[in-house]
Design a protein around this motif. Structure first.
Motif: not given
Length: 279
Positions: A106-107, A112-116, A222-223
């Motif tokens: 889960f990234s 930081q506007k989209e969930v992958a 990816c903080p």
């Protein structure tokens, strides 16, 4: 039989818009044409538990997600995330890569506007610490379009154009530890009043529950970020803090050198006076 028509007046209570969401509640219809009467608090249903209804933008604009970072997750639910190929067919054959360890990823990285979400992600790296699998794409991509906090719960709404059931999905999320987060995805765009972060079946309006543990590697860049949604009107987009170091300018440098020289001179003078005094 006489023709009879009646006008009813209904009050709507709107919360100021935040992101792509407008929250509201609707009162009961009354026949009196008076604002103070129609919008009196007694005209709204007096329930012990209640929450606002939602208006969602038809063409939403992605905002910064309240949960960001790289997480390894375990899931439980009636509609779990599955491995799939977005678009159905890859543009070119993918090479066979040996992976020592596969996880569910889960990234939320980059802006930081989209969930992958990748249900079967290769965690192996080469001798330089770089990911081995650079060809695979995530199974799901969802844009964050709004979040808020209500009834001591944090809510998130995502948008996925490829979702066959509902493009809008509501989530309940909560930070459990420094690097651990619980999330529960609803069946549709609205979260049930009884849904919490551990809900995983239709009895509470949920589709799946996730247990996320942060695992960012050296080269992921990816903080981790978290916002509980207490103030959804606060601007949470990209910001750059500029720090001006006037210390190295010509005037500041000369002033610093002068002060440093005076300090050395005073120290030397005191030492000499002390030497002659005790000599």
């Amino acid at each position: 039989i006489y023709n009879y028509s009646q006008k009813d007046y209904v009050c709507f209570d709107f919360v100021p818009r935040h992101q792509n969401i407008i929250r509201y509640r609707k009162g009961i219809p009354v026949i009196i044409d008076d604002f103070s009467t129609v919008c009196s608090w007694v005209q709204f249903k007096n329930r012990i538990k209640w929450n606002y209804n939602l208006f969602l933008a038809k063409h939403p604009v992605a905002v910064r997600c309240p949960v960001a970072g790289k997480f390894n997750f375990t899931q439980r639910g009636e509609v779990p995330f599955e491995t799939r190929i977005l678009g159905g067919v890859t543009l070119s054959p993918r090479p066979n890569i040996y992976c020592k360890q596969n996880i569910s990823d889960f990234s939320v990285c980059g802006e930081q506007k989209e969930v992958a979400i990748d249900e079967n992600y290769c965690l192996s790296v080469d001798y330089l610490g770089r990911p081995v699998d650079i060809y695979s794409d995530p199974d799901y991509r969802m844009k964050c379009i709004g979040f808020w906090r209500e009834n001591l719960k944090s809510y998130l709404v995502t948008y996925d154009e490829l979702d066959p059931f509902s493009k809008y999905r509501c989530w309940v999320y909560q930070r459990a530890d420094l690097n651990r987060i619980f999330m529960s995805q609803a069946i549709g765009p609205f979260c049930d009043l009884n849904q919490d972060v551990f809900s995983w079946n239709h009895t509470e309006g949920a589709a799946v529950a996730l247990d996320l543990i942060e695992y960012e590697r050296e080269r992921d860049q990816c903080p981790m970020y978290f916002d509980d949604g207490t103030n959804p009107w606060r601007y949470s987009g990209d910001s750059i803090n500029v720090i001006v170091f006037d210390f190295f300018s010509s005037n500041s440098a000369s002033s610093f050198l002068m002060a440093f020289s005076m300090k050395i001179l005073v120290s030397v003078t005191v030492s000499v006076v002390t030497f002659f005094k005790f000599a």
